[in-house]
Design an enzyme around this catalytic site. Structure first.
Site, short mmCIF file in Angstrom:
data_model
loop_
_atom_site.label_atom_id
_atom_site.label_comp_id
_atom_site.label_asym_id
_atom_site.label_seq_id
_atom_site.Cartn_x
_atom_site.Cartn_y
_atom_site.Cartn_z
N TYR A 17 8.67 -12.92 -12.88
CA TYR A 17 7.67 -13.40 -11.91
C TYR A 17 6.24 -13.05 -12.31
CZ TYR A 17 11.69 -14.20 -8.92
OH TYR A 17 12.88 -14.65 -8.41
N HIS A 22 2.62 -17.11 -7.25
CA HIS A 22 2.93 -16.31 -6.06
C HIS A 22 2.49 -14.85 -6.22
CE1 HIS A 22 4.57 -17.09 -2.25
NE2 HIS A 22 5.84 -16.81 -2.42
N TYR A 68 10.48 -7.99 -3.00
CA TYR A 68 10.46 -9.46 -2.98
C TYR A 68 9.59 -9.90 -1.81
CZ TYR A 68 13.78 -9.62 -6.74
OH TYR A 68 14.36 -9.44 -7.96
N ASN A 116 5.67 -16.69 3.49
CA ASN A 116 6.76 -15.79 3.89
C ASN A 116 6.40 -14.31 3.84
OD1 ASN A 116 8.56 -17.81 4.55
ND2 ASN A 116 9.27 -18.03 2.45
#
Length: 194
Positions: A17, A22, A68, A116
């Site tokens: 990631y 993000h 996460y 989120n």
């Protein structure tokens, strides 16, 4: 206005990631830690990478949750509880679909806008939305169905360079941000285009 004691950068853990859209918030905290010569260490009780810095004469805590994105609130809640930090003293740095790459916006309070990480932080802070947000523009893929894939991909080199420039530009105002002088920063930052 009072300043901020906790600066949080959102992202997902793991090499797959790193440098994805993000993770813009996490990159902001990494850049600030480097600039402040602060070593971020894994802190189990806070479920994240954690460090202490002095900015504008104030002691601040830096946090990158390693839970996460969808569980970011767990880490934020743990630090707030331990250091008795109110939501109003928290700044969350995150990627923002509704702003093009090369721009950033600073705001106090508000909803989660479908993000989120913000959604989880709001719920873990007893639905308090009063924390501030520094929103790093990553642009929108064009359709809602493409968002999940888009945010977890590395940005194109041109976009990535704009995101990096935006991070560097916003870090120039970190003392004012931490001190809570948001209006002058908003004026400068909101007119910046990489």
């Amino acid at each position: 206005m009072a300043g901020f004691r906790l600066l949080v950068g959102l992202g997902n853990p793991g090499n797959e990631y790193s440098n994805t859209r993000h993770n813009a918030g996490a990159e902001w905290i990494e850049a600030l830690a480097q600039q402040s010569q602060c070593l971020l260490r894994m802190e189990k009780k806070f479920s994240g990478l954690f460090g202490k810095v002095h900015i504008a004469g104030e002691e601040c805590y830096l946090l990158i949750p390693t839970t996460y994105m969808n569980l970011s609130g767990t880490a934020v809640q743990a630090v707030c509880k331990f250091y008795k930090i109110s939501p109003e003293e928290v700044l969350v740095v995150h990627d923002e679909l509704d702003i093009p790459p090369g721009s950033a916006k600073l705001k106090k309070g508000g909803g989660h806008g479908g993000h989120n990480g913000l959604k989880d932080i709001i719920s873990k802070l007893s639905n308090n939305r009063e924390f501030a947000r520094l929103r790093i523009g990553i642009g929108h893929p064009g359709h809602a169905s493409q968002v999940a894939n888009y945010v977890l991909k590395k940005a194109a080199p041109d976009d990535y360079s704009k995101i990096e420039q935006t991070i560097n530009e916003s870090l120039r105002y970190v003392e004012d941000i931490v001190a809570g002088n948001l209006n002058p920063v908003m004026n400068k930052l909101h007119s910046f285009k990489a």
